[in-house]
Design a protein around this motif. Structure first.
Motif, PDB file in Angstrom:
ATOM      1  N   PRO A  52       0.815  -1.223   0.000  1.00  0.00           N
ATOM      2  CA  PRO A  52       0.000   0.000   0.000  1.00  0.00           C
ATOM      3  C   PRO A  52       0.844   1.266   0.000  1.00  0.00           C
ATOM      4  O   PRO A  52       2.031   1.255   0.350  1.00  0.00           O
ATOM      5  CB  PRO A  52      -0.799  -0.116   1.299  1.00  0.00           C
ATOM      6  CG  PRO A  52       0.096  -0.910   2.208  1.00  0.00           C
ATOM      7  CD  PRO A  52       0.824  -1.884   1.318  1.00  0.00           C
ATOM      8  N   ASP A  53       0.219   2.369  -0.412  1.00  0.00           N
ATOM      9  CA  ASP A  53       0.888   3.668  -0.383  1.00  0.00           C
ATOM     10  C   ASP A  53       0.957   4.237   1.031  1.00  0.00           C
ATOM     11  O   ASP A  53       1.827   5.051   1.335  1.00  0.00           O
ATOM     12  CB  ASP A  53       0.158   4.669  -1.298  1.00  0.00           C
ATOM     13  CG  ASP A  53       0.210   4.245  -2.761  1.00  0.00           C
ATOM     14  OD1 ASP A  53       1.199   3.601  -3.150  1.00  0.00           O
ATOM     15  OD2 ASP A  53      -0.741   4.550  -3.500  1.00  0.00           O
ATOM     16  N   LYS A  54       0.032   3.816   1.872  1.00  0.00           N
ATOM     17  CA  LYS A  54      -0.024   4.328   3.241  1.00  0.00           C
ATOM     18  C   LYS A  54       0.690   3.389   4.194  1.00  0.00           C
ATOM     19  O   LYS A  54       0.933   2.219   3.889  1.00  0.00           O
ATOM     20  CB  LYS A  54      -1.496   4.487   3.673  1.00  0.00           C
ATOM     21  CG  LYS A  54      -2.281   5.484   2.831  1.00  0.00           C
ATOM     22  CD  LYS A  54      -1.809   6.911   3.092  1.00  0.00           C
ATOM     23  CE  LYS A  54      -2.687   7.923   2.349  1.00  0.00           C
ATOM     24  NZ  LYS A  54      -2.242   9.309   2.600  1.00  0.00           N
ATOM     25  N   ALA A  55       0.992   3.901   5.367  1.00  0.00           N
ATOM     26  CA  ALA A  55       1.683   3.104   6.378  1.00  0.00           C
ATOM     27  C   ALA A  55       0.848   1.901   6.789  1.00  0.00           C
ATOM     28  O   ALA A  55      -0.388   1.951   6.827  1.00  0.00           O
ATOM     29  CB  ALA A  55       1.987   3.967   7.600  1.00  0.00           C
ATOM     30  N   CYS A  56       1.528   0.811   7.086  1.00  0.00           N
ATOM     31  CA  CYS A  56       0.853  -0.406   7.523  1.00  0.00           C
ATOM     32  C   CYS A  56       1.800  -1.185   8.435  1.00  0.00           C
ATOM     33  O   CYS A  56       2.972  -0.848   8.568  1.00  0.00           O
ATOM     34  CB  CYS A  56       0.438  -1.257   6.323  1.00  0.00           C
ATOM     35  SG  CYS A  56       1.841  -1.881   5.361  1.00  0.00           S
ATOM     36  N   VAL A  57       1.269  -2.232   9.039  1.00  0.00           N
ATOM     37  CA  VAL A  57       2.093  -3.172   9.793  1.00  0.00           C
ATOM     38  C   VAL A  57       2.453  -4.319   8.861  1.00  0.00           C
ATOM     39  O   VAL A  57       1.575  -4.934   8.262  1.00  0.00           O
ATOM     40  CB  VAL A  57       1.349  -3.706  11.030  1.00  0.00           C
ATOM     41  CG1 VAL A  57       2.165  -4.805  11.713  1.00  0.00           C
ATOM     42  CG2 VAL A  57       1.065  -2.573  12.020  1.00  0.00           C
ATOM     43  N   VAL A  58       3.738  -4.573   8.711  1.00  0.00           N
ATOM     44  CA  VAL A  58       4.209  -5.669   7.861  1.00  0.00           C
ATOM     45  C   VAL A  58       4.479  -6.872   8.756  1.00  0.00           C
ATOM     46  O   VAL A  58       5.239  -6.780   9.721  1.00  0.00           O
ATOM     47  CB  VAL A  58       5.495  -5.270   7.112  1.00  0.00           C
ATOM     48  CG1 VAL A  58       5.995  -6.424   6.247  1.00  0.00           C
ATOM     49  CG2 VAL A  58       5.250  -4.037   6.259  1.00  0.00           C
ATOM     50  N   ALA A  59       3.849  -8.003   8.428  1.00  0.00           N
ATOM     51  CA  ALA A  59       4.020  -9.225   9.217  1.00  0.00           C
ATOM     52  C   ALA A  59       4.564 -10.325   8.318  1.00  0.00           C
ATOM     53  O   ALA A  59       3.893 -10.776   7.391  1.00  0.00           O
ATOM     54  CB  ALA A  59       2.692  -9.654   9.838  1.00  0.00           C
ATOM     55  N   SER A  60       5.796 -10.748   8.586  1.00  0.00           N
ATOM     56  CA  SER A  60       6.471 -11.746   7.760  1.00  0.00           C
ATOM     57  C   SER A  60       6.888 -12.938   8.606  1.00  0.00           C
ATOM     58  O   SER A  60       7.216 -12.788   9.787  1.00  0.00           O
ATOM     59  CB  SER A  60       7.708 -11.130   7.098  1.00  0.00           C
ATOM     60  OG  SER A  60       8.521 -12.119   6.503  1.00  0.00           O
ATOM     61  N   ASN A  61       6.888 -14.123   7.989  1.00  0.00           N
ATOM     62  CA  ASN A  61       7.513 -15.249   8.676  1.00  0.00           C
ATOM     63  C   ASN A  61       9.021 -15.017   8.748  1.00  0.00           C
ATOM     64  O   ASN A  61       9.577 -14.202   8.018  1.00  0.00           O
ATOM     65  CB  ASN A  61       7.165 -16.572   7.987  1.00  0.00           C
ATOM     66  CG  ASN A  61       7.670 -16.670   6.558  1.00  0.00           C
ATOM     67  OD1 ASN A  61       7.491 -15.761   5.755  1.00  0.00           O
ATOM     68  ND2 ASN A  61       8.305 -17.784   6.220  1.00  0.00           N
ATOM     69  N   PRO A 110      -3.952  -1.407   8.251  1.00  0.00           N
ATOM     70  CA  PRO A 110      -4.033  -2.825   7.872  1.00  0.00           C
ATOM     71  C   PRO A 110      -2.724  -3.562   8.116  1.00  0.00           C
ATOM     72  O   PRO A 110      -1.688  -2.952   8.407  1.00  0.00           O
ATOM     73  CB  PRO A 110      -4.351  -2.757   6.373  1.00  0.00           C
ATOM     74  CG  PRO A 110      -3.712  -1.485   5.922  1.00  0.00           C
ATOM     75  CD  PRO A 110      -3.853  -0.519   7.077  1.00  0.00           C
ATOM     76  N   VAL A 111      -2.782  -4.874   7.959  1.00  0.00           N
ATOM     77  CA  VAL A 111      -1.596  -5.729   8.066  1.00  0.00           C
ATOM     78  C   VAL A 111      -1.245  -6.231   6.666  1.00  0.00           C
ATOM     79  O   VAL A 111      -2.108  -6.701   5.925  1.00  0.00           O
ATOM     80  CB  VAL A 111      -1.847  -6.931   8.993  1.00  0.00           C
ATOM     81  CG1 VAL A 111      -0.598  -7.817   9.066  1.00  0.00           C
ATOM     82  CG2 VAL A 111      -2.249  -6.469  10.386  1.00  0.00           C
ATOM     83  N   LEU A 112       0.022  -6.119   6.312  1.00  0.00           N
ATOM     84  CA  LEU A 112       0.513  -6.635   5.030  1.00  0.00           C
ATOM     85  C   LEU A 112       1.255  -7.941   5.304  1.00  0.00           C
ATOM     86  O   LEU A 112       2.345  -7.934   5.864  1.00  0.00           O
ATOM     87  CB  LEU A 112       1.457  -5.625   4.373  1.00  0.00           C
ATOM     88  CG  LEU A 112       2.011  -6.026   3.003  1.00  0.00           C
ATOM     89  CD1 LEU A 112       0.904  -5.982   1.940  1.00  0.00           C
ATOM     90  CD2 LEU A 112       3.172  -5.112   2.598  1.00  0.00           C
ATOM     91  N   PRO A 113       0.678  -9.087   4.896  1.00  0.00           N
ATOM     92  CA  PRO A 113       1.347 -10.374   5.164  1.00  0.00           C
ATOM     93  C   PRO A 113       2.378 -10.720   4.094  1.00  0.00           C
ATOM     94  O   PRO A 113       2.177 -10.450   2.912  1.00  0.00           O
ATOM     95  CB  PRO A 113       0.180 -11.367   5.138  1.00  0.00           C
ATOM     96  CG  PRO A 113      -0.783 -10.771   4.149  1.00  0.00           C
ATOM     97  CD  PRO A 113      -0.640  -9.265   4.274  1.00  0.00           C
TER      98      PRO A 113
END
Length: 238
Positions: free
Chosen positions: A74-83, A183-186
């Motif tokens: 996304p263009d806006k800030a988000c929480v990135v959640a990665s394994n 949102p969360v970016l998986p």
């Protein structure tokens, strides 16, 4: 036997050039960080360091990568959640979203040069032994970053796992996303296949990184949101 020896030789050459580049760069960061505008520090100091690190890894160790789903960032800030399987993805996510702040374990600050430099770039450093205060710090500092349109990267497993295992996800990413109304970016990847955890040896190959559509965080129980993020990562794990 010969192939294994070649892998170790390439690994040794990689670390030689990585330290040769990294120590002067980190020294430069320590001396110059306060002369660079706050918002430019991550792209200038960290992102460029990670670009060079993965360039060296690619051309010396033969570890390439392909990315699926870049259009989902996304263009806006988000929480990135990665394994979390290796150091490789910690470099990759720094290139993916900038500026950002990463949730890290506080012990990393004691690593000579690299930890000293990272400390001056204001990551969200937590003491994993103090879970309650660590969560509060993630909530407070993470929300400030997100409100300022910085991404926040969290590895919800908390520690690295052997490929192809995906560990249990903690609630931190989901709680922060809901608290900051983002949102969360998986992200799912198989970096541990070629740069495995708990060993220095690197094996040539192509890492697959899959970036999912953002997952809305609002009006959901935290446990449900955490499960949604982990379920996507498990289902899309290469």
């Amino acid at each position: 036997m010969i192939a294994n020896s070649i892998c170790w030789l390439r690994t040794a050459v990689f670390y030689f050039f990585w330290v040769l580049f990294g120590v002067p760069w980190c020294t430069f960061v320590i001396l110059a960080v306060y002369f660079v505008p706050v918002r430019s520090r991550h792209p200038f100091f960290i992102k460029n360091f990670c670009v060079v690190s993965l360039f060296l890894c690619r051309w010396i160790c033969g570890i390439r990568w392909k990315v699926e789903g870049l259009e989902n960032v996304p263009d806006k800030a988000c929480v990135v959640a990665s394994n979390h399987q290796s150091p490789w993805e910690t470099f990759f996510v720094q290139m993916l979203i900038s500026p950002q702040s990463t949730v890290i374990k506080k012990e990393l600050f004691s690593v000579p040069f690299f930890g000293w430099a990272f400390k001056r770039l204001n990551p969200i450093a937590i003491d994993r032994k103090e879970r309650r205060s660590a969560m509060q710090q993630v909530m407070d500092k993470g929300k400030v970053c997100l409100d300022d349109d910085y991404g926040v990267v969290i590895f919800p497993e908390g520690t690295r796992h052997h490929w192809p295992e995906v560990g249990r996800f903690t609630r931190g990413a989901a709680t922060l996303a809901q608290h900051a109304n983002v949102p969360v970016l998986p992200i799912a990847h198989d970096a541990g296949r070629f740069w495995p955890t708990f060993t220095l040896k690197k094996t040539p190959g192509e890492i697959t990184v899959r970036i999912g559509p953002v997952i809305d965080s609002q009006n959901k129980p935290i446990d449900q949101l955490t499960s949604e993020v982990r379920d996507w990562v498990v289902a899309n794990h290469p």
